[in-house]
Each structure stands twice: as C-alpha cells, then as structure tokens.
Design a protein around this motif. Structure first.
Motif, mmCIF file in Angstrom:
data_model
loop_
_atom_site.group_PDB
_atom_site.id
_atom_site.type_symbol
_atom_site.label_atom_id
_atom_site.label_comp_id
_atom_site.label_asym_id
_atom_site.label_seq_id
_atom_site.Cartn_x
_atom_site.Cartn_y
_atom_site.Cartn_z
ATOM 1 N N LEU A 1 0.831 -1.202 0.000
ATOM 2 C CA LEU A 1 0.000 0.000 0.000
ATOM 3 C C LEU A 1 0.871 1.259 0.000
ATOM 4 O O LEU A 1 0.560 2.248 -0.675
ATOM 5 N N TRP A 2 1.964 1.214 0.740
ATOM 6 C CA TRP A 2 2.880 2.354 0.770
ATOM 7 C C TRP A 2 3.479 2.603 -0.616
ATOM 8 O O TRP A 2 3.584 3.752 -1.062
ATOM 9 N N ASP A 3 3.832 1.533 -1.305
ATOM 10 C CA ASP A 3 4.358 1.711 -2.660
ATOM 11 C C ASP A 3 3.291 2.307 -3.577
ATOM 12 O O ASP A 3 3.622 3.095 -4.475
ATOM 13 N N ALA A 4 2.055 1.945 -3.362
ATOM 14 C CA ALA A 4 0.977 2.520 -4.174
ATOM 15 C C ALA A 4 0.876 4.029 -3.963
ATOM 16 O O ALA A 4 0.615 4.788 -4.907
ATOM 17 N N VAL A 5 1.103 4.490 -2.722
ATOM 18 C CA VAL A 5 1.121 5.939 -2.469
ATOM 19 C C VAL A 5 2.273 6.574 -3.235
ATOM 20 O O VAL A 5 2.106 7.581 -3.928
ATOM 21 N N ARG A 6 3.441 5.987 -3.126
ATOM 22 C CA ARG A 6 4.620 6.540 -3.798
ATOM 23 C C ARG A 6 4.491 6.459 -5.318
ATOM 24 O O ARG A 6 5.099 7.245 -6.041
ATOM 25 N N ARG B 1 8.584 12.068 -8.047
ATOM 26 C CA ARG B 1 7.622 11.121 -7.472
ATOM 27 C C ARG B 1 6.704 11.825 -6.468
ATOM 28 O O ARG B 1 5.491 11.603 -6.451
ATOM 29 N N SER B 2 7.283 12.685 -5.656
ATOM 30 C CA SER B 2 6.463 13.377 -4.659
ATOM 31 C C SER B 2 5.472 14.319 -5.333
ATOM 32 O O SER B 2 4.313 14.432 -4.891
ATOM 33 N N LEU B 3 5.898 14.995 -6.386
ATOM 34 C CA LEU B 3 4.993 15.910 -7.095
ATOM 35 C C LEU B 3 3.860 15.159 -7.781
ATOM 36 O O LEU B 3 2.706 15.608 -7.776
ATOM 37 N N LYS B 4 4.162 14.018 -8.367
ATOM 38 C CA LYS B 4 3.114 13.221 -9.003
ATOM 39 C C LYS B 4 2.132 12.683 -7.966
ATOM 40 O O LYS B 4 0.917 12.624 -8.220
#
Length: 881
Positions: free
Chosen positions: A589-594, A869-872
């Motif tokens: 799930l964390w990877d899905a956020v990233r 990645r953070s901006l997306k």
C-alpha cells in the motif's frame, strides 16, 4: 591496461588498474606503525605513519596508494628513491623493482586526522574533553592511514604497532602481544599478525574507551574447545548507558549459531565490538574489531525495535566474518556477494539465535521497502552491478546491494531448499578460505549442493533490474463463484526495457473477513516460472475478501491488489493479526502511495485507523515514519494542514491510550514532535518541555527533549526565553546529541537570515568555530530544510551553481552530505508537475552537465526522481481530495 599510467588526480582507482596490479603483485606481508600520541593536541593535523610492505612483482614497476599530508622517505630494498618523481597525488609510483626475489618497501610519512568519518576519525567528547580515534576504511580509505595496495583482491597479513597515551585503550584486528611503556607518558603496543585479509577491513581503535570483557567457549566437532576473547567498548562518558553485557551475550549467541550453521570455526581470534561517535555507517565488519555507530548506545528509552535493529546489525556483521572477510569478492562488482548474504543470514540469525521474534516482519516492512525504493530509481542496476572504479563502488552500498539482494537470497533458499543453501555456503568457505571469488564460484557451490542449474536463475534475478509486480486475476460466474484464477507477474526492466519474467516460489493466501478479523481461509504454494501460474485452489469458491500473493514474504515483489482486496485492507487492516502478511500488505500500500495509485490522504487515514493495533514495534515505527512523509511530501499542499491537525489529534489520544513507557507511546511522542514542526500539537510540545503540566504520562528523555526543541524552533516559537532555556539545557549536559540538536534547532527557525547563515555553513562545511564534523554538517542541513518551499526557494539558484564545485573540492562523504542535504526536494505542487521550478532546474542542470562525474550525476538523478515522485503523488492526491 598494458602499461602503468601516471596521472593526477588519482584517488579514483579504476577496475582495469586494479586488475593490472593484481596480475603482477603477490603481497606477502605489511607492517604498520602508527603514532597517535599527539591526538589530544587540536593543532596537530596529522600523525606518523610508517609502512613496510613485502611483495613479489612480475614487473619492474607498480604503484602504492597513500593519501597523505606528507611523504618523508621511501626506501625500496634499502635504497631511497627520489620523492619528486615517485610521489604523485595519492599514489607512490615505483620502478626498478626486483622481479626475481621479493621487494621490501618502507614508506615514512604523515597521515591526516579526519573529521569526515573516513580514514582515522578524531572526535573530542564535548562532555569531558576526551579524544577518541577510530578507523573506517570501506571501500578504499585505508590509504588515508597507511600506504597499501588498496584493492580487495590483494590480501596480505598485517601487523599493527600502535603508539598512544599510556592510559588509552589501543586495539586493532588481532590481540596485543607486547606492550612497552615510555617515560613520556605514552605506550607502544604490538598486535599479532592477521591472517590474509583485504586492506578495507583492517581497523584501529584508540582512546580512553570504556571496555566490557567476556569470553566465548565453542566446542568443536573434534572435541577441542575454541576460546574467543570478547570486548565491547564505548566512550567513557557513555558508560552509564552502555549495556555491554548484552552485547557480549548477543555476540556469544551469534557465534554459537554461525559455528553450527557454517561448520567452520571462527577464524579471527578475538571479537571486539566498538561503538564509536560520528560514524557514517551502521557498522563495519572488520574481523576481530567490529565498529558500530554509537547510536546503538541508547541514551534515551530504547524501543524493542531499536534493540532488535541493533541485534540485527550485530548478526549482519558477524555473518561477514565468514562471507566477506574469510572469502572476499575480487572487485566491487560482486559487493552484493557479501552484503546480500550478510543481510539475509543476519536476519535469519536474529530470528533463530536471539530472543527477538519479529526479525522477518521488520525486514519486510523496512529493509525491503528500502530495496523497492532503490529499484525504482533511474539509477537502478542489477544486483551484480558494473563497477568501473572506486567512486562507483562507494555509491553501490545501496538498497539493491543489501536489501534486494537479501530478499533474492531468501527466495533462493526457497528455490533450492534451506539445506542445499546451507551446504553450498559450507563448501564455499572450505574451498575459498582466505581468497577472493566471483559470482561464478558461488553459483558453482549452489549447483553442486542443490543439483539445479543456477545459470538461468542467476540471469533472471541477479543480472536484471526492476521490481516485479504480482496480482491475482480471476473470472466469476453469475453466482460470484470463481471459475478461473491466475497469479500474474508484470513489470519492465528499466535498464533493458524487457519484460520481467523471474522464477518465484511463494505462497498465495486467501482471507475472509468475519467479526472484524481477517483470517486465512486457504493457502497454496505456487511456482511461478514466467508471466502467470494457475491458482486452482481458488476455483469453486467465492471471491475472498483478501487475496495475498507472497503471503509468507518468500520472494521479492510488490503486490497490486484487486479492488476488493484493497478496499478490505484500507477498512480492516487492524483485522489482519498475522504480523508477516500484515507487513507485506502495508508495504505494498505504501508503494501505491509513492507510485501515485493510492492517494496519500487515504493512506494517512488507514494509519490513523489501524496502526495503533500493530504490536510489532518495528512496523509501528515504520508506519509513523510513513505518516509524516505522506503528509509532508505526498499529500496535496492544500490538504496538509487538515491532515496534520487530524493526525495530531489522533496521536495525542494515543499517548494516553498506550501504556505509559511502552514502545508505542514512546514512538508516538517522538512522532508528535516531528508533526509539531509544522505548528500543530503545540500544547503537547510545551508539556514535553515543562512549560505546561505533562498530563500524558510521557517520560521526556534526551531524544524527546531535543526533538521538542527542534519542533519549537521550526514552528517559529523559539523566542529568546525558550532559546536561553535550550542553551542552558545543552550546557548542563553537553552531549553530542544535544549539541547537534541545537545546531538543527537554530537552523530550523523560519527566518530568511537564519536560512542564509545555515545554507552558507553547510555549503562551506564550516562555521565561525572552524571545520564541521560529518554529523554537525548534517545536523545543520537538516535544520535548513525545515522551512516552507517559499522560504527556501531563494537558495535554489545558488545551490545549482555550487553543486559541481562542492563535488570537486570535497571528499565523497562531505560532498554527498552537502548535495543531498541542501537539495530542494520538498516542494509544494503549483500547477503541472513539469512546471515545478526545482524539478525543471534539476533537469536542466543534468542536461547541461552531461560530462559531470558519474557519481555526482547519480546523486542528482536520485534526488530528482524522488522529487518528481512526490509531485506526481501530490497531483494524484489533489484529484482524490
């Protein structure tokens, strides 16, 4: 390379140069004499270093590595050579060597004390003024202390002779065999010669260290007893916090376990564990003298997760005594051979040899998360990497080399069987003891032990890049019964562009939800050889509430959940009580956020809804870290204030919900202090600092105290009175933790002039008091970055102008800390992602500096990728907000 090249600068040894030297040199022994008796004199920049090397040479010429302050004399077979022609930058070039009999070369010079944690690091304890020294050499810093052939495949026997103050503890890899006291208050100790080892794992320790001693007795199969003297050391001012007896106990447990597992006696005589200040790493596997960061000496309340991590590091380094020290890679391409093995076997030992029970759960939640991040960077590489030179080697100590490799070795053990893996390791040590190997040697041992062809497996897992993703695909009839189900592997190798098609042996679990609990209703072992494998065990049943590939975390892959499974998890993760599959679910799930396929606010809510039920201290710590990062980096800027307020309210409630002094309460309090940097939870911070009654029954230890002062400063609440109290607290207990926290707090204040001063301090690696140490530099950079994007924006242009000069003028450690520390990575999305000024500036810099050093470009590529990645993720969060 056919002939010896002479050029400068020449610190960056190339692979072809190392291969040329290895073909021509047979190194017999080295004697090292170091005199550090002037170390307490702050004006002394260096110390005497005398090296005698004995070696045979097939050619009349070679070069010796020595990064020095000065070279006073070079004797070749008793004859002095012309220093002007021989000494060039970091090398001493020799010609007229004898090719018929061995040569003896004696080099007398002065080496430099270090402040960067590379070479011989000097630290002055702010509490008592005592001076401490230790070495850190990997991958190529022994040449900062003594002259040597600095490459892993030129092993030799080293004998160290050390001179220092008479009251000091002096140590190296082997026991002291002679000691002489001098009239001037110094002493000289001679250590026994080492067995053949590489230069990067030699070590020296000197200072008034506190020492706890023990002994491990190991009964061998032939009935003999092996006695191993053990020591655990730390700074004297930390002695009251040091649980040295626990370190001795863990060391003894590990030695018992590894002797049984490897069936090869510990080969290094003694086993010292030294906990040292301002250490750049977690630890280093110097045989007989393992060095650890003193962050593992707990001056504040330590959670079970911190103790477990320390034990895991101890077991990791102990695995290296065999895999890495006894048998060593020929060159840094095969760095993974030792690091992946130690990461995997170290976790196995922590699970099986100690009292810790969640080692594999923590591995799934933290170590593999590190691997997944690194493997999705534009700088990803195969586990077996291409390392052309030392700069590339220095940067290859990454999540792929360690955690991905360890995950793949765990999958390998499932693939060939645990017994075959163990037998292969045993045969490998017996055959290659004290020598150097490559991947082929390890694969040969595996093929012999397992009877399986390892070539295809190695090609698929070790020589490709990227993260495979697994998902379950199923068809249902009108009644909702599954009629067909498959496990699907997807993904693209980012280096080659080819589809990822790796062999997996794993379990797939089906879970049903009842009374708020997710219970495994069925499970099957699956061999996935290509793109898909049938899941016949699901056929004929209703669609489970959760289908979990990699249920036992046997393989290296991320999970893409079907819609039903994801919805179940977000609503009912607290109902999944089995720790290992739960950690696997959180990680995916964390990877899905990233990856911007799950919005940050939904993940934040899942943490706030379910994390408090997680009893594994390691996983709970990971989730609270992700809570902070989700809000500050991945949530849309306009959502952050409300998310922080909501999170602060929930976590404040947890403070009283959790048992006073528990790991969960301690972690929650520290997390609140990080949240409070943005101006929330002010009353809680005031309570921690004693400005209001502490109604939360939280013990304010050193770590929480200084985290609270940093929060106060970053939130703009460090007024004159509070600053005075902060300085008074640091003066009352001037630990290195306190002094670096003050640096961070002062740099964190949201003021343009403060940021200007902090930026210049980091950029120059010095302040009004002089040169910064590695930790002081990072502490200042951390404070600088605690500010709004608008406040820090004016520094971006200066940053890009300084990047190349910093890299060219500083050592690798300092340059990396400066460039990463000041990178404008925290941005608020305003408009389209590609319009972000910092992102565009990083892209432009890389395009305009194609000829920049590869190591520098790697740092910036990774920083840029994380920013993008953070901006997306922010953009996706905005669409779901």
């Amino acid at each position: 390379m056919d002939t010896l090249e002479r050029y400068a600068p020449n610190e960056n040894l190339r692979r072809d140069e190392a291969a040329w030297r290895a073909q021509n040199i047979d190194w017999h022994f080295a004697e090292i004499q170091l005199d550090v008796s002037n170390a307490t004199d702050s004006s002394a920049s260096g110390y005497s270093s005398i090296t005698t090397l004995n070696f045979s040479s097939k050619r009349a010429e070679t070069f010796i590595d020595f990064i020095h302050e000065s070279v006073d004399e070079v004797l070749v077979n008793g004859t002095a050579v012309d220093l002007d022609s021989a000494v060039l930058d970091a090398r001493i070039y020799l010609d007229n060597l004898r090719t018929d009999v061995p040569n003896t070369v004696k080099i007398t010079g002065t080496a430099l004390y270090s402040r960067s944690g590379e070479g011989l690091h000097r630290f002055v304890d702010p509490q008592d003024g005592q001076t401490y020294l230790y070495t850190q050499f990997e991958p190529s810093e022994a040449r900062r202390v003594f002259a040597c052939f600095e490459q892993p495949d030129l092993k030799t026997s080293y004998r160290f002779t050390l001179t220092g103050p008479a009251a000091w503890h002096l140590a190296s890899n082997q026991p002291i065999v002679d000691e002489v006291l001098h009239d001037n208050g110094t002493k000289t100790v001679a250590c026994a010669p080492t067995p053949p080892i590489s230069s990067y794992i030699t070590a020296v320790l000197a200072g008034p260290y506190h020492v706890v001693r023990g002994e491990h007795i190991q009964k061998l199969e032939d009935g003999e007893e092996l006695s191993i003297e053990m020591a655990a050391t730390c700074r004297a001012s930390l002695a009251k916090h040091f649980d040295g007896e626990e370190i001795i106990k863990l060391t003894s447990q590990g030695l018992d376990y590894y002797h049984l597992l490897f069936d090869y006696p510990y080969p290094w005589g003694k086993y010292d564990s030294a906990f040292v200040p301002e250490y750049n790493l977690g630890a280093m596997e110097n045989p007989g003298l393992v060095t650890f960061t003193e962050r593992y000496v707990f001056t504040s309340q330590a959670t079970e997760a911190q103790h477990e991590q320390r034990a895991n590091t101890l077991m990791h380094e102990m695995a290296h005594m065999w895999f890495g020290d006894l048998v060593t890679m020929k060159w840094w391409d095969d760095l993974w051979l030792k690091e992946s093995f130690a990461d995997y076997i170290g976790t196995l030992a922590n699970d099986e040899a100690t009292d810790f029970t969640t080692a594999w759960t923590t591995f799934a939640a933290r170590r593999k998360a590190w691997a997944y991040v690194a493997d999705q960077m534009p700088t990803t590489h195969p586990i077996v990497a291409d390392i052309p030179d030392l700069l590339a080697a220095d940067q290859n100590f990454d999540g792929i080399t360690y955690a991905k490799g360890a995950s793949v070795l765990k999958q390998l053990a499932a693939f060939v069987g645990a017994d075959a893996f163990r037998d292969a390791a045993r045969a490998y040590f017996r055959k290659h003891a004290y020598s150097n190997t490559s991947l082929d040697d390890f694969l040969e041992a595996l093929e012999t032990a397992s009877g399986r062809d390892m070539g295809a497996w190695a090609e698929a897992w070790l020589k490709t890049s990227g993260v495979p993703k697994l998902h379950v695909q199923y068809d249902t009839d009108e009644a909702g019964t599954i009629t067909a189900a498959s496990l699907i592997q997807s993904g693209t190798d980012p280096v080659t562009g080819e589809k990822i098609a790796r062999p997996h042996v794993l379990s797939v679990g089906a879970y049903q939800l009842a009374d708020g609990k997710l219970s495994r209703s069925d499970s099957a072992r699956v061999e996935l050889a290509g793109e898909s494998a049938a899941l016949d065990f699901l056929v004929g049943s209703k669609v489970p509430d959760l289908v979990l590939p990699n249920d036992g975390d046997e393989t290296y892959a991320l999970i893409e959940f079907d819609q039903v499974s994801r919805a179940t998890l977000l609503a009912h993760l607290s109902g999944l009580t089995d720790s290992l599959p739960r950690a696997t679910c959180w990680a995916s799930l964390w990877d899905a956020v990233r990856s911007a396929t799950l919005d940050a606010q939904s993940y934040v809510q899942a943490i706030l809804d379910h994390a408090h039920t997680v009893t594994d201290a390691g996983v709970f710590g990971v989730l609270t870290d992700q809570l902070i990062t989700s809000i500050s980096k991945y949530a849309a800027p306009e959502l952050r204030a409300e998310l922080r307020t909501r999170a602060a309210g929930v976590l404040t409630g947890w403070l009283t919900e959790f048992e006073s002094g528990s790991d969960q309460q301690t972690t929650t309090a520290r997390t609140l202090a990080r949240l409070a940097r943005a101006g929330v939870a002010g009353q809680v911070i005031d309570a921690f600092l004693g400005e209001q009654p502490n109604q939360y029954q939280v013990t304010v230890d050193e770590q929480l105290l200084w985290a609270s002062y940093i929060a106060l400063a970053a939130a703009g609440r460090l007024d004159e009175a509070a600053e005075a109290r902060m300085h008074e607290a640091a003066k009352a207990k001037p630990t290195s933790v306190a002094l670096n926290a003050v640096r961070t707090a002062l740099a964190a204040r949201p003021d343009a002039q403060v940021k200007e001063t902090a930026f210049d301090t980091v950029l120059m690696a010095r302040d009004e008091q002089g040169e910064l140490s590695n930790d002081a530099l990072s502490a200042t950079a951390l404070g600088f970055t605690m500010g709004s994007a608008a406040l820090l924006a004016p520094f971006e242009q200066r940053y890009w102008a300084a990047v190349l000069p910093v890299f060219e003028t500083m050592g690798m450690e300092f340059a990396t800390r400066v460039i990463e520390g000041l990178f404008p990575g925290h941005q608020d999305l305003d408009g389209a992602v590609e319009q972000n000024q910092a992102l565009a500036a990083s892209t432009n810099w890389l395009e305009r500096h194609e000829g920049a050093p590869t190591a520098l470009k790697r740092i910036l590529l990774e920083e840029r990728a994380e920013l993008e990645r953070s901006l997306k993720a922010q953009a996706y969060s905005r669409t779901r907000g």
